[in-house]
Design a protein around this motif. Structure first.
Motif, short mmCIF file in Angstrom:
data_model
loop_
_atom_site.label_atom_id
_atom_site.label_comp_id
_atom_site.label_asym_id
_atom_site.label_seq_id
_atom_site.Cartn_x
_atom_site.Cartn_y
_atom_site.Cartn_z
N ALA A 115 121.49 35.34 72.00
CA ALA A 115 122.13 36.23 73.28
C ALA A 115 121.47 37.53 73.18
O ALA A 115 121.19 38.23 74.12
CB ALA A 115 123.63 36.16 73.16
N ARG A 116 121.33 38.09 71.97
CA ARG A 116 120.41 39.43 71.76
C ARG A 116 119.09 39.53 72.30
O ARG A 116 118.50 40.43 72.30
CB ARG A 116 120.86 39.91 70.41
CG ARG A 116 122.22 40.58 70.00
CD ARG A 116 122.31 41.91 70.92
NE ARG A 116 123.51 42.60 70.65
CZ ARG A 116 124.15 43.56 71.11
NH1 ARG A 116 123.51 44.17 72.13
NH2 ARG A 116 125.24 44.20 70.61
N TYR A 128 132.04 45.17 80.88
CA TYR A 128 131.47 44.13 81.68
C TYR A 128 131.07 43.08 80.31
O TYR A 128 131.29 41.71 80.72
CB TYR A 128 130.27 44.38 82.24
CG TYR A 128 130.46 45.25 83.40
CD1 TYR A 128 131.28 44.99 84.39
CD2 TYR A 128 129.76 46.39 83.42
CE1 TYR A 128 131.35 46.06 85.39
CE2 TYR A 128 129.96 47.51 84.24
CZ TYR A 128 130.76 47.18 85.47
OH TYR A 128 131.00 48.23 86.34
N TRP A 129 130.90 43.29 79.40
CA TRP A 129 130.29 42.36 78.41
C TRP A 129 130.66 42.97 76.90
O TRP A 129 130.71 43.97 76.63
CB TRP A 129 128.92 42.17 78.26
CG TRP A 129 128.34 41.48 79.47
CD1 TRP A 129 127.74 41.83 80.60
CD2 TRP A 129 128.04 39.67 79.50
NE1 TRP A 129 127.49 40.89 81.45
CE2 TRP A 129 127.49 39.59 80.83
CE3 TRP A 129 128.45 38.89 78.79
CZ2 TRP A 129 127.26 38.28 81.16
CZ3 TRP A 129 127.93 37.51 78.92
CH2 TRP A 129 127.30 37.17 80.35
N LYS A 130 131.20 41.83 76.12
CA LYS A 130 131.46 42.30 74.63
C LYS A 130 130.61 41.45 73.78
O LYS A 130 130.65 40.30 74.07
CB LYS A 130 132.88 42.40 74.42
CG LYS A 130 133.68 43.27 74.97
CD LYS A 130 135.22 43.18 74.53
CE LYS A 130 136.21 44.30 75.22
NZ LYS A 130 137.67 44.44 74.64
N TRP A 131 130.40 41.79 72.72
CA TRP A 131 129.39 41.00 71.66
C TRP A 131 130.56 40.85 70.35
O TRP A 131 130.94 41.80 69.74
CB TRP A 131 128.24 42.07 71.16
CG TRP A 131 127.50 41.92 72.52
CD1 TRP A 131 127.43 43.10 73.44
CD2 TRP A 131 126.30 41.10 72.81
NE1 TRP A 131 126.40 43.02 74.29
CE2 TRP A 131 125.78 41.82 73.82
CE3 TRP A 131 125.81 40.11 72.07
CZ2 TRP A 131 124.56 41.10 74.47
CZ3 TRP A 131 124.63 39.67 72.54
CH2 TRP A 131 124.08 39.91 73.80
N ALA A 135 132.97 36.18 62.63
CA ALA A 135 134.12 36.64 61.73
C ALA A 135 135.08 37.17 62.61
O ALA A 135 136.06 37.23 62.70
CB ALA A 135 133.91 37.68 60.70
N GLU A 136 134.77 37.92 63.65
CA GLU A 136 135.64 38.35 64.96
C GLU A 136 136.08 37.52 65.81
O GLU A 136 137.09 37.85 66.36
CB GLU A 136 134.85 39.67 65.75
CG GLU A 136 134.32 40.77 64.75
CD GLU A 136 133.49 41.59 65.60
OE1 GLU A 136 133.54 42.98 65.49
OE2 GLU A 136 132.39 41.01 66.19
N GLU A 147 125.56 37.43 66.36
CA GLU A 147 126.19 37.85 67.32
C GLU A 147 126.27 36.98 68.74
O GLU A 147 125.13 36.32 68.86
CB GLU A 147 126.18 39.26 68.21
CG GLU A 147 126.47 40.37 67.05
CD GLU A 147 126.01 41.76 67.84
OE1 GLU A 147 127.00 42.49 67.80
OE2 GLU A 147 124.85 41.94 67.93
N VAL A 148 127.22 36.54 69.50
CA VAL A 148 127.12 36.19 70.88
C VAL A 148 127.89 36.99 71.85
O VAL A 148 128.48 38.03 71.53
CB VAL A 148 127.88 34.81 70.79
CG1 VAL A 148 127.33 33.91 69.92
CG2 VAL A 148 129.36 35.19 70.57
#
Length: 285
Positions: A115-116, A128-131, A135-136, A147-148
């Motif tokens: 995604a990055r 609008y978007w969170k990464w 683990a999160e 990350e996604v």
């Protein structure tokens, strides 16, 4: 079949193992695996480094040198073990936002853009978007990337990625697939989106209708748009939908663009979780 195997053994009984290995190296990975059943000599020849060095992508050493983590564990493998390791275990290369694997039965190269690595309109605006890292978000499927991207709320949805054909296997038909999932709390994703795959040097861009929700997730019957596409579930618990395809000719250096768009209905959308875009060979066993 027994007669054919017997004939092969008769023909090759006087050939040295290196010669048999050279012959096998000019076949395919699936053929090489199959010939190991012919005899002990064939089994030994089919497992040789000579065979699997030829069946690995020509630039595999360069690709491995781009590993994010140390490649020492890969360097000590036999060529056959290296081949199947690259088939079964994607490796992260470059800045860690791209992965590489090998298609097991053809030896063709496969890539996935995390995604990055993609372009996402307003992707770095928390409104609008969170990464999220794995683990999160322990409820999300396992990700090969750090990350996604999780869609919080947008009305203008536009995600795209590009890949150079020179890093792909030549003379190969490729498909591009959006890899994603749908969060528990989603809205606005029941409307069709537009998907496209094209070479950047082409003026024309043909979009196809697609639905990000599976038919089982919809409260209504499946829409009847002609040629509309729907996702399928993957073994890794993510979903995928084909964005389009292209043919990569030999020695032609071009850039392929892959797009997801919804800029017409403009309803508010949330809950889409993007893993990346995968580019892999089509129509292969």
């Amino acid at each position: 079949m027994k007669r054919k195997i017997s004939e092969i053994m008769d023909i090759t009984s006087d050939l040295p193992e290196d010669c048999i290995g050279d012959i096998i190296s000019k076949t395919s990975p699936s053929d090489a695996s199959g010939t190991s059943l012919v005899s002990r000599t064939f089994s030994s020849a089919a497992a040789s480094n000579l065979v699997w060095e030829a069946l690995l992508p020509p630039d595999h050493r360069q690709i491995i040198s781009e590993l994010v983590l140390s490649s020492s564990s890969l360097n000590i493998l036999s060529q056959k073990d290296l081949y199947f390791s690259l088939c079964d275990k994607p490796i992260l290369i470059g800045n860690g936002n791209r992965s590489f694997t090998i298609h097991k039965w053809s030896g063709k190269k496969c890539y996935m853009l995390g995604a990055r690595e993609l372009g996402i309109i307003w992707g770095d605006v928390a409104q609008y978007w969170k990464w999220y890292s794995l683990a999160e978000s322990p409820v999300l499927p396992k990700s090969r990337f750090s990350e996604v991207a999780h869609l919080v709320n947008v009305c203008w949805l536009h995600v795209w990625g590009t890949i150079e054909t020179k890093i792909l296997s030549p003379n190969t038909r490729y498909g591009a697939y959006l890899i994603y999932t749908i969060g528990d709390r989603f809205r606005g994703l029941d409307k069709p989106v537009k998907l496209s795959v094209r070479f950047l040097d082409e003026i024309r861009c043909d979009f196809i209708n697609a639905h990000l929700l599976s038919t089982t997730s919809m409260d209504i019957d499946a829409p009847e748009e002609e040629n509309a596409r729907f996702p399928r579930d993957r073994e890794d618990k993510w979903m995928e939908i084909e964005m389009g395809e292209f043919f990569n000719y030999d020695q032609v250096d071009r850039v392929v663009e892959m797009q997801l768009r919804e800029t017409e209905v403009l309803n508010w959308k949330s809950g889409l979780v993007i893993h990346g875009i995968e580019v892999r060979p089509k129509d292969l066993r």
